[in-house]
Design a protein around this motif. Structure first.
Motif, mmCIF file in Angstrom:
data_model
loop_
_atom_site.group_PDB
_atom_site.id
_atom_site.type_symbol
_atom_site.label_atom_id
_atom_site.label_comp_id
_atom_site.label_asym_id
_atom_site.label_seq_id
_atom_site.Cartn_x
_atom_site.Cartn_y
_atom_site.Cartn_z
ATOM 1 N N GLN A 100 0.824 -1.203 0.000
ATOM 2 C CA GLN A 100 0.000 0.000 0.000
ATOM 3 C C GLN A 100 0.862 1.258 0.000
ATOM 4 O OE1 GLN A 100 -3.464 0.074 -0.392
ATOM 5 N NE2 GLN A 100 -2.862 2.200 -0.855
ATOM 6 N N ARG A 101 1.969 1.231 0.721
ATOM 7 C CA ARG A 101 2.872 2.382 0.709
ATOM 8 C C ARG A 101 3.432 2.617 -0.693
ATOM 9 N NH1 ARG A 101 6.368 1.347 6.293
ATOM 10 N NH2 ARG A 101 4.716 1.995 7.736
ATOM 11 N N ALA A 102 3.738 1.530 -1.387
ATOM 12 C CA ALA A 102 4.230 1.662 -2.763
ATOM 13 C C ALA A 102 3.163 2.274 -3.665
ATOM 14 C CB ALA A 102 4.656 0.293 -3.294
ATOM 15 N N LEU A 103 1.928 1.794 -3.547
ATOM 16 C CA LEU A 103 0.844 2.339 -4.367
ATOM 17 C C LEU A 103 0.621 3.816 -4.071
ATOM 18 C CD1 LEU A 103 -1.827 -0.520 -4.263
ATOM 19 C CD2 LEU A 103 -0.115 -0.066 -6.031
ATOM 20 N N ASP A 104 0.699 4.189 -2.802
ATOM 21 C CA ASP A 104 0.513 5.593 -2.427
ATOM 22 C C ASP A 104 1.611 6.464 -3.027
ATOM 23 O OD1 ASP A 104 -1.714 4.854 -0.971
ATOM 24 O OD2 ASP A 104 -0.701 4.913 0.975
ATOM 25 N N TRP A 105 2.840 5.962 -2.994
ATOM 26 C CA TRP A 105 3.945 6.738 -3.579
ATOM 27 C C TRP A 105 3.776 6.876 -5.084
ATOM 28 C CZ3 TRP A 105 8.747 5.151 -6.238
ATOM 29 C CH2 TRP A 105 9.619 6.228 -6.434
ATOM 30 N N PHE A 106 3.414 5.784 -5.746
ATOM 31 C CA PHE A 106 3.183 5.855 -7.192
ATOM 32 C C PHE A 106 2.122 6.908 -7.522
ATOM 33 C CE2 PHE A 106 4.407 1.087 -7.594
ATOM 34 C CZ PHE A 106 5.746 1.411 -7.637
ATOM 35 N N ALA A 107 1.055 6.932 -6.732
ATOM 36 C CA ALA A 107 -0.017 7.906 -6.969
ATOM 37 C C ALA A 107 0.494 9.329 -6.791
ATOM 38 C CB ALA A 107 -1.190 7.637 -6.024
ATOM 39 N N SER A 108 1.327 9.545 -5.773
ATOM 40 C CA SER A 108 1.846 10.897 -5.519
ATOM 41 C C SER A 108 2.802 11.354 -6.610
ATOM 42 C CB SER A 108 2.563 10.934 -4.160
ATOM 43 O OG SER A 108 3.830 10.292 -4.224
ATOM 44 N N GLN A 109 3.370 10.391 -7.329
ATOM 45 C CA GLN A 109 4.340 10.715 -8.385
ATOM 46 C C GLN A 109 3.736 10.652 -9.789
ATOM 47 O OE1 GLN A 109 7.579 11.698 -7.488
ATOM 48 N NE2 GLN A 109 6.508 11.678 -5.516
ATOM 49 N N ALA A 110 2.424 10.467 -9.854
ATOM 50 C CA ALA A 110 1.701 10.440 -11.141
ATOM 51 C C ALA A 110 2.321 9.454 -12.130
ATOM 52 C CB ALA A 110 1.663 11.847 -11.740
ATOM 53 N N THR A 111 2.537 8.232 -11.677
ATOM 54 C CA THR A 111 3.047 7.202 -12.578
ATOM 55 C C THR A 111 1.997 6.861 -13.634
ATOM 56 O OG1 THR A 111 2.311 5.509 -11.026
ATOM 57 C CG2 THR A 111 4.622 6.160 -10.922
ATOM 58 N N ASP A 112 2.475 6.501 -14.816
ATOM 59 C CA ASP A 112 1.573 6.175 -15.923
ATOM 60 C C ASP A 112 1.102 4.724 -15.876
ATOM 61 O OD1 ASP A 112 1.729 8.716 -17.577
ATOM 62 O OD2 ASP A 112 3.852 8.227 -17.359
ATOM 63 N N HIS A 113 1.980 3.820 -15.453
ATOM 64 C CA HIS A 113 1.645 2.400 -15.378
ATOM 65 C C HIS A 113 2.378 1.799 -14.185
ATOM 66 C CE1 HIS A 113 -0.134 2.450 -19.415
ATOM 67 N NE2 HIS A 113 0.899 3.174 -19.767
ATOM 68 N N ILE A 114 1.818 0.701 -13.647
ATOM 69 C CA ILE A 114 2.455 -0.062 -12.582
ATOM 70 C C ILE A 114 2.637 -1.491 -13.072
ATOM 71 C CG2 ILE A 114 2.292 -0.876 -10.201
ATOM 72 C CD1 ILE A 114 0.445 1.508 -9.624
ATOM 73 N N LEU A 115 3.806 -2.068 -12.816
ATOM 74 C CA LEU A 115 4.119 -3.431 -13.228
ATOM 75 C C LEU A 115 4.637 -4.209 -12.027
ATOM 76 C CD1 LEU A 115 6.195 -2.554 -16.435
ATOM 77 C CD2 LEU A 115 3.728 -2.894 -16.273
#
Length: 221
Positions: free
Chosen positions: A17-32
């Protein structure tokens, strides 16, 4: 293009969940996700549901193969409660998800061709490390002449290796219990060709240094 990279989650729901939150804060385009979602931590079922909900591409790691092979025996064990706490007993929905995962995936983002695998594209248990023997790196070059990015997991060790025309990336392990675990995720920026690591414990970021692979056999002296 900013790609959020996960590997070796091992049932660690808090780290995930911490990883997902960070990705969201950094406006990532895709997650793998490069495999080993299950086993060791207790949260595999919830993690799998989130992977499905978000349609995050994922592949089998060696712990997925272990779960599929051993789940029936584990479920009948007198140590069922302990095994469940270690993520070795999961729901039928999780089993079906894991069984359907491919061993590798080829994806394309804009003009970037990417391969997602676990240990190596040809094996879920091979360790690909910067100091790996040159024949491993040469095999990657030979088998992936038209790809630009290889994303791996398995070693729990972050890396950014430049091997000829390939960038070979590992975000390290989301799981972070033993000294071997990096407790990290990463974002790869395809424009700057940089890999930014995020420490899931300290919430600090750092660039992963680029290492040149030795893809040719060294001359014998």
């Amino acid at each position: 293009m900013r790609l959020g990279l996960l590997a070796d989650i091992h049932g660690d729901g808090i780290g995930f969940q911490r990883a997902l939150d960070w990705f969201a804060s950094q406006a990532t385009d895709h997650i793998l996700c490069a495999g080993d979602v299950v086993d060791r931590g207790p949260d595999a079922d919830a993690i799998v549901q989130e992977l499905i909900k978000r349609a995050i591409p994922c592949i089998k790691g060696n712990h997925e193969f272990t779960l599929l092979r051993e789940h029936s025996r584990w479920s009948q064990s007198s140590q069922r409660e302990r095994l469940a706490s270690r993520g070795r007993i999961v729901t039928q929905a999780t089993l079906e998800y894991v069984a359907a995962l491919p061993t590798s995936l080829r994806l394309q983002f804009d003009d970037q061709r990417l391969v997602l695998a676990h240990g190596a594209p040809w094996s879920d248990v091979v360790d690909m490390l910067p100091e790996a023997r040159s024949s491993k790196w040469q095999r990657l070059l030979n088998e992936h002449p038209h790809d630009q990015i290889i994303v791996l997991g398995h070693t729990h060790r972050p890396m950014h290796v430049r091997c000829g025309h390939l960038r070979v990336l590992n975000p390290g392990s989301v799981y972070g219990v033993t000294i071997r675990d990096s407790h990290s995720c990463a974002i790869y920026d395809t424009i700057s060709a940089s890999l930014t690591l995020y420490d899931l414990k300290t919430q600090q970021t750092r660039l992963c240094p680029v290492v040149e692979a030795e893809s040719r056999p060294r001359d014998h002296i």
